[in-house]
Design a protein around this motif. Structure first.
Motif, short mmCIF file in Angstrom:
data_model
loop_
_atom_site.label_atom_id
_atom_site.label_comp_id
_atom_site.label_asym_id
_atom_site.label_seq_id
_atom_site.Cartn_x
_atom_site.Cartn_y
_atom_site.Cartn_z
N GLU A 161 -19.12 -18.85 -10.08
CA GLU A 161 -20.09 -18.18 -9.23
C GLU A 161 -19.80 -18.40 -7.74
N HIS A 162 -18.55 -18.59 -7.40
CA HIS A 162 -18.19 -18.77 -5.99
C HIS A 162 -18.67 -17.55 -5.21
N PRO A 163 -19.41 -17.76 -4.12
CA PRO A 163 -20.02 -16.64 -3.39
C PRO A 163 -19.03 -15.67 -2.74
N LEU A 164 -17.79 -16.09 -2.53
CA LEU A 164 -16.82 -15.22 -1.87
C LEU A 164 -16.00 -14.37 -2.83
N ILE A 165 -16.19 -14.58 -4.13
CA ILE A 165 -15.45 -13.77 -5.12
C ILE A 165 -15.81 -12.30 -4.96
N ASP A 166 -17.10 -12.00 -4.85
CA ASP A 166 -17.54 -10.61 -4.70
C ASP A 166 -16.98 -9.99 -3.43
N GLU A 167 -16.85 -10.80 -2.39
CA GLU A 167 -16.30 -10.29 -1.13
C GLU A 167 -14.87 -9.81 -1.32
N PHE A 168 -14.07 -10.61 -2.02
CA PHE A 168 -12.67 -10.23 -2.21
C PHE A 168 -12.55 -9.04 -3.16
N ILE A 169 -13.37 -9.01 -4.21
CA ILE A 169 -13.35 -7.88 -5.13
C ILE A 169 -13.66 -6.59 -4.38
N GLY A 170 -14.63 -6.65 -3.46
CA GLY A 170 -14.97 -5.48 -2.66
C GLY A 170 -13.80 -5.02 -1.83
N ILE A 171 -13.06 -5.95 -1.25
CA ILE A 171 -11.89 -5.60 -0.45
C ILE A 171 -10.82 -4.94 -1.30
N THR B 268 -0.40 -8.62 1.21
CA THR B 268 -0.49 -8.47 2.66
C THR B 268 -1.70 -7.65 3.11
N LYS B 269 -1.89 -6.46 2.54
CA LYS B 269 -2.98 -5.60 3.03
C LYS B 269 -4.35 -6.21 2.75
N TRP B 270 -4.50 -6.88 1.59
CA TRP B 270 -5.80 -7.46 1.26
C TRP B 270 -6.07 -8.71 2.10
N ARG B 271 -5.04 -9.49 2.36
CA ARG B 271 -5.22 -10.66 3.21
C ARG B 271 -5.57 -10.24 4.63
N THR B 272 -4.97 -9.16 5.11
CA THR B 272 -5.27 -8.67 6.45
C THR B 272 -6.73 -8.24 6.55
N ARG B 273 -7.20 -7.50 5.55
CA ARG B 273 -8.60 -7.06 5.56
C ARG B 273 -9.56 -8.25 5.48
N TRP B 274 -9.18 -9.24 4.67
CA TRP B 274 -10.00 -10.45 4.56
C TRP B 274 -10.12 -11.12 5.92
N ASP B 275 -9.00 -11.32 6.60
CA ASP B 275 -9.00 -12.00 7.89
C ASP B 275 -9.79 -11.22 8.94
N GLU B 276 -9.81 -9.88 8.81
CA GLU B 276 -10.55 -9.06 9.76
C GLU B 276 -12.07 -9.20 9.59
N ARG B 277 -12.50 -9.49 8.35
CA ARG B 277 -13.94 -9.48 8.07
C ARG B 277 -14.56 -10.86 7.92
N LEU B 278 -13.76 -11.84 7.50
CA LEU B 278 -14.33 -13.14 7.17
C LEU B 278 -13.60 -14.26 7.90
N SER B 279 -14.34 -15.30 8.21
CA SER B 279 -13.74 -16.45 8.89
C SER B 279 -13.22 -17.49 7.89
N ALA B 280 -13.68 -17.39 6.63
CA ALA B 280 -13.24 -18.35 5.61
C ALA B 280 -11.75 -18.19 5.35
N ARG B 281 -11.08 -19.31 5.21
CA ARG B 281 -9.63 -19.29 4.99
C ARG B 281 -9.32 -18.89 3.54
N LEU B 282 -8.37 -17.98 3.39
CA LEU B 282 -7.94 -17.55 2.06
C LEU B 282 -6.61 -18.22 1.73
N GLU B 283 -6.66 -19.17 0.82
CA GLU B 283 -5.44 -19.89 0.43
C GLU B 283 -4.79 -19.18 -0.76
#
Length: 201
Positions: A148-158, A10-25
């Motif tokens: 090498e998906h470009p959004l992997i680093d984004e989620f790791i950072g979150i 929940t907390k990581w998905r919330t932060r993702w949605d706050e920062r990125l427009s890409a859908r997290l499945e």
């Protein structure tokens, strides 16, 4: 994004949605298939429960889980606030959660699982008690080395707690700003005009 039972996103998905427009499945995967879903490229990242075969994988250990004895409400273990492995020595102890295991627990067996699993699959006819000397399990975030998906680093950072205004983000913005200034000076030189200099303080 995959996760084994018991992991709460929940907390990581919330932060993702706050920062990125890409859908997290997000999909739940059986613990027995936690490596397979990565190998088969069915998910880009997966919250796995150690031990985990790390060959060809990156994995970041995140947190530990307390082990609990999951029993029926009328089982003797239910009368205690906590138990030890010694207290369970004469019991039928199971470690794999499935439909058959739940039936056996209702028949008197003890299911030893991480507390997060017992909580996420909570049932009114069952209770869980911490096992104080049972080894904890560890949840880790894993992904393939060659992914090498470009959004992997984004989620790791979150997950690691990096904020939108973190030092890394600021450094990236600073590098971008320096690049723009450099390009501006080059363009001015080509036009035959000196680039503006910083005023001395």
């Amino acid at each position: 994004m995959g996760h084994v039972p018991g992991v709460t996103l929940t907390k990581w998905r919330t932060r993702w949605d706050e920062r990125l427009s890409a859908r997290l499945e997000v999909v739940e995967v059986a613990e027995a298939a936690q490596r397979q879903v990565l190998v088969e490229d069915r998910v880009d990242l997966c919250f796995v429960r150690l031990p985990f075969d790390r060959e060809g994988m990156h994995a970041i250990a995140l947190y530990e889980e307390v082990a609990v004895a999951w029993v029926s409400k009328d089982h003797p273990v239910a009368a205690f606030d906590e138990v030890t492995l010694g207290d369970l020595a004469d019991e039928t102890v199971l470690t794999e959660l499935d439909a058959v295991a739940i039936d056996r627990v209702n028949a008197g067996a003890v299911l030893l699982v991480p507390m997060s699993v017992a909580r996420s699959a909570s049932r009114r006819d069952l209770v869980h008690r911490p096992v104080t000397d049972a080894p904890p399990t560890t949840i880790a975030l894993a992904w393939r080395v060659d992914n090498e998906h470009p959004l992997i680093d984004e989620f790791i950072g979150i997950v690691r707690g990096r904020t939108a205004n973190s030092s890394r983000t600021q450094a990236e913005r600073g590098a971008s700003e320096r690049g723009r200034r450099k390009r501006g000076r080059s363009a001015a030189a080509k036009r035959g005009r000196p680039a503006a200099r910083k005023r001395r303080r």
